[in-house]
Write a protein that holds these residues in place. Structure first.
Motif, short mmCIF file in Angstrom:
data_model
loop_
_atom_site.label_atom_id
_atom_site.label_comp_id
_atom_site.label_asym_id
_atom_site.label_seq_id
_atom_site.Cartn_x
_atom_site.Cartn_y
_atom_site.Cartn_z
N ARG A 331 9.41 -9.74 5.46
CA ARG A 331 8.02 -9.97 5.01
C ARG A 331 7.22 -8.67 4.89
O ARG A 331 6.06 -8.59 5.28
CB ARG A 331 7.32 -10.94 5.96
N PHE A 332 7.87 -7.65 4.34
CA PHE A 332 7.19 -6.35 4.25
C PHE A 332 6.02 -6.38 3.27
O PHE A 332 5.02 -5.69 3.45
CB PHE A 332 8.20 -5.27 3.85
N LYS A 333 6.13 -7.20 2.22
CA LYS A 333 5.03 -7.29 1.25
C LYS A 333 3.73 -7.72 1.93
O LYS A 333 2.64 -7.23 1.59
CB LYS A 333 5.40 -8.25 0.13
N SER A 334 3.85 -8.63 2.89
CA SER A 334 2.63 -9.09 3.57
C SER A 334 2.01 -7.98 4.41
O SER A 334 0.79 -7.96 4.63
CB SER A 334 2.93 -10.31 4.44
N GLY A 340 -2.54 -2.63 4.00
CA GLY A 340 -2.56 -1.53 3.06
C GLY A 340 -1.27 -0.72 3.06
O GLY A 340 -0.46 -0.80 3.99
N HIS A 341 -1.08 0.06 2.00
CA HIS A 341 0.17 0.80 1.83
C HIS A 341 0.34 1.92 2.85
O HIS A 341 1.47 2.26 3.21
CB HIS A 341 0.25 1.37 0.41
N ALA A 342 -0.74 2.51 3.33
CA ALA A 342 -0.62 3.55 4.36
C ALA A 342 -0.01 2.98 5.62
O ALA A 342 0.86 3.60 6.26
CB ALA A 342 -1.99 4.16 4.65
N THR A 343 -0.43 1.78 6.00
CA THR A 343 0.15 1.12 7.16
C THR A 343 1.61 0.75 6.89
O THR A 343 2.48 0.90 7.75
CB THR A 343 -0.65 -0.15 7.51
#
Length: 460
Positions: A331-334, A340-343
């Motif tokens: 579930r990396f998209k979530s 956010g992408h930085a996280t």
């Protein structure tokens, strides 16, 4: 993990006795009866260790060793020569021939297996150095130079200062490295202040008889973890000497040995230390940028695929097995959508670190794309691979990832697809097939609920 050992002796009884002792420790053993046969088999089998008797009929063990070390195909394989008891001349001749170890007959099982374990560790480092250089060459980059003209540093820690000074006097003119003397109770302080050596020669009696503790201390510190360690022991200190090898010592010298023997052993260990250093520095900055993932620092797909091909080819030639894993963050998209992408990037960096922490230096770990990672473990059985995969999976999901003081830790998990490669007869799959098997197993792990390890159907 099992390794392959080639025994060379023209006396059948000697070969059988050695084979029984090594097979009981679960090593794969092959045999040669002559020097010429040893050279041929070593090229064909690429064993992890070669044990040579001094008399091989058609040539001596010394000449056979010299030829093995002169052949680029077999030069990296550790060689131990078995010499008659109480024969210092044979021991010196063996070391001059390039032997990595000299074992005196008769061999007791504890001494033999302890020495073999130490040589196997050296073999793994040499093999990985060679494999990485060949991979770099296949990618079109120059191989690293194998010459070590710069002198190293050797620190001597005797039971007394007088003992260490005696060692230094005996080594004068026979080694070209810097040689210094240090007290056992000052060693760790010196290391803390940056006084680091390539090799440490330690008496078992150093530090009020606690020389073995120094080995553990050196191996536990990042600055000295990869240093060479040579232990000097008395003839009566057999138990301590064998324990030293298992604690991480690279070599043993009996107290009172000929200074020439000490010099030859130290030169051999210095060469191995420089090879270990080269293992870490073999790829220049341009190669690092071309083959490393900029985010995680792991190898990228461009490096992983040719390196995987090489591991698979060598496994087929040696008859050994290797494990291939594809790992995907669940579930990396979530994670990206919520924080956010930085996280998301921070999560991938931490996952990469946790994966690397559970692997050996000889294992390949790479970012294969997006949130997917590839791992290849040479010389690994199915049981060992499953244990490592479960350990990695559990280690990632057990501890939430802390990112910032004002942000709650993020709990994540991974799914792992596992496939086994190596010599499996005519049906041995190629790398593309293995990747497809691991990929199907990965998707099965996700379909069955995620956060689990699934074995590919071929390996089942």
């Amino acid at each position: 993990m099992a390794g392959r050992i080639l025994i060379a002796d023209n006396v059948p009884t000697n070969r059988i006795i050695l084979k029984v002792k090594l097979a009981s420790a679960f090593y794969d053993v092959s045999q040669a009866t002559t020097g010429a046969g040893t050279l041929t088999q070593a090229r064909a089998e690429r064993p992890n260790l070669i044990l040579l008797d001094v008399d091989l009929g058609d040539m001596s063990g010394f000449e056979t060793c010299t030829r093995l070390k002169a052949d680029p195909v077999t030069a990296h394989i550790p060689v131990a020569i078995l010499t008659p008891a109480q024969n210092p001349e044979a021991k010196i001749a063996a070391l001059k021939a390039g032997a990595d170890e000299v074992l005196s007959k008769p061999l007791d099982e504890l001494t033999l297996t302890a020495r073999v374990r130490a040589l196997m560790r050296a073999s793994a480092t040499s093999e990985e150095l060679r494999r990485r250089n060949e991979t770099a060459h296949a990618l079109g980059f120059s191989e690293a130079h194998g010459h070590y003209e710069a002198p190293g540093k050797i620190i001597l820690i005797g039971t007394t200062a007088e003992e260490a000074m005696g060692w230094r006097a005996g080594l004068k003119g026979m080694v070209h490295d810097e040689v210094a003397i240090e007290r056992a109770d000052h060693l760790l302080e010196s290391i803390y202040h940056g006084d680091i050596a390539d090799l440490y020669v330690i008496s078992t009696g150093a530090g009020d008889g606690d020389g073995l503790r120094l080995i553990s201390d050196l191996r536990a510190r990042e600055a000295t973890r990869d240093a060479g360690i040579v232990v000097v022991h008395g003839p009566q200190d057999r138990r301590e000497a064998l324990m030293a090898l298992d604690l991480g010592a690279n070599d043993l010298i009996v107290r009172g040995a000929d200074p020439e023997e000490m010099a030859l052993r130290l030169r051999s260990q210095m060469r191995r230390k420089k090879e270990t250093d080269l293992l870490r520095l073999t790829l220049d900055e341009g190669l690092r940028l071309a083959t490393r993932d900029k985010l995680t620092g792991l190898y990228n797909r461009h490096y992983a695929l040719p390196h995987l091909d090489k591991i698979a080819r060598e496994a087929r030639e040696s008859g050994q097995h290797f494990a291939l894993m594809l790992i995907d963050v669940d579930r990396f998209k979530s994670v990206n959508d919520t924080w956010g992408h930085a996280t998301g990037d921070a999560v991938l960096i931490e996952v990469a670190r946790r994966l690397s922490d559970n692997l050996r230096s000889m294992d390949l770990v790479s970012r294969f794309g997006g949130e997917e990672f590839l791992i290849c473990m040479p010389m690994t059985s199915l049981m060992e691979a499953r244990a490592v995969a479960e350990r990695m999976r559990a280690g990632i999901c057990a501890r939430p990832i802390a990112l910032a003081p004002d942000q709650a830790p993020i709990s994540i998990s991974v799914s792992i697809g596992l496939a086994m490669g190596g010599d499996q007869g005519a049906a041995t799959p190629d790398v593309d097939t293995l990747l497809a098997i691991a990929d199907r197993a990965l998707y099965a792990a996700k379909a069955e609920g995620r956060n689990q390890v699934t074995l590919g159907s071929y390996a089942a």
